[in-house]
Design an enzyme around this catalytic site. Sequence first.
Site, PDB file in Angstrom:
ATOM      1  N   CYS A 155     -34.645  42.670  -0.166  1.00 28.34           N
ATOM      2  CA  CYS A 155     -33.376  42.655   0.565  1.00 28.34           C
ATOM      3  C   CYS A 155     -33.069  44.041   1.128  1.00 28.34           C
ATOM      4  O   CYS A 155     -32.883  44.984   0.353  1.00 28.34           O
ATOM      5  CB  CYS A 155     -32.248  42.202  -0.362  1.00 28.34           C
ATOM      6  SG  CYS A 155     -30.632  42.140   0.456  1.00 28.34           S
ATOM      7  N   PRO A 156     -33.001  44.194   2.447  1.00 33.69           N
ATOM      8  CA  PRO A 156     -32.686  45.509   3.020  1.00 33.69           C
ATOM      9  C   PRO A 156     -31.260  45.959   2.722  1.00 33.69           C
ATOM     10  O   PRO A 156     -30.978  47.155   2.718  1.00 33.69           O
ATOM     11  CB  PRO A 156     -32.902  45.297   4.523  1.00 33.69           C
ATOM     12  CG  PRO A 156     -32.731  43.826   4.735  1.00 33.69           C
ATOM     13  CD  PRO A 156     -33.237  43.179   3.487  1.00 33.69           C
TER      14      PRO A 156
END
Length: 361
Positions: A155-156
């Site tokens: 997840c950025p």
Amino acid sequence: MAPSGSRSIRRGCKRVLYWIPVLFIALIVAWSYYAYVLQLCQCSAVGLLAVVYLLVYHVVFVLFVWAYWQTIFTRPLNPLKEFHLSHSDKELLEREDRGESQQEILRRIARDLPIYTRTNSGAIRFCDRCQLLKPDRCHHCSVCDKCILKMDHHCPWVNNCVGFSNYKYFMLFLAYSLLYCLFITATDLQYFIKFWTKGLPDTQAKFHILFLFFSASMFSVSLASLFIYHCWLVCKNRSTLEAVRAPVFRHGTDKNGFSLGFSKNFRQVFGDEVKFWPVPIFSSLGDGCSFPTCLVNLDPELPSSPTGSNPAKGRQFPSKPLRESQSRLLTSTPSWSESDGATDKDKKGASNPAITIENEA
């Protein structure tokens, strides 16, 4: 030295860039705190209503920030040393040029490990970058450049892999961030209406109230869809990667291979103790290296044995002692595992596909 130095600079730049989405979220949250507490509650709300707003807001805010912090800074777990190739096995694998000989080496190692999933071609899941046999539900993250136990996705927005160690935190982060946005939207609505009816005094507070309502309502829509999707994944006991590509067992692809029913699926993520469910502290069951399954052997000619019987010889998985409640979940499920009879058939060269070395990104 120059190429090595340039690679170090590129890696450093990438690390900085990866933190930009997290910094963006942090700035949005900091501004929302200023806009709600100092502008809306102190400048617009009055009396007991403002006190109630502030109390509820701070409870939700603390839980939201706590869950977000835990999701970001909890390191993803990597496979135990039992799944890594030993120095001698690495040398054997490197010396062998023939694929069949390499298959025998991997077959011998996998026989002593609780591994039930395969690649699409029927091969043992092997990571040539980490030099290990992948446990069930483990995948190699190209961003982190390591294998992550029960990897869901990278997840950025948290600059971290979401996996076994922090999936509960990620779920709570989605839940509390959605609750945070919905609470702001609901309590800001009356002041948003006053803005359009000229009921608010002409101060800078009205602009904060306006943009606070827009941003909270927009985030609510996106967070609601993401949260509902992950709730569905928890109920089905699937990761995002498994929802996209179902796990492969000896009998073939089975999208429900790890599903044990809603109750046990939920407890695998949140634990047995209800008091810990809403709190961002680790309470998930198991060790991330082995998971109870439903039917993984549908061949009627092969005898079946409960998953509770450990296929590993002389080893216990999980390696760390579990609470009684955790052990009950991992052993009492009416599940089935690959049998010794299937292993004997493999040895005799039955119709099972050949095991090949395959790296799965």
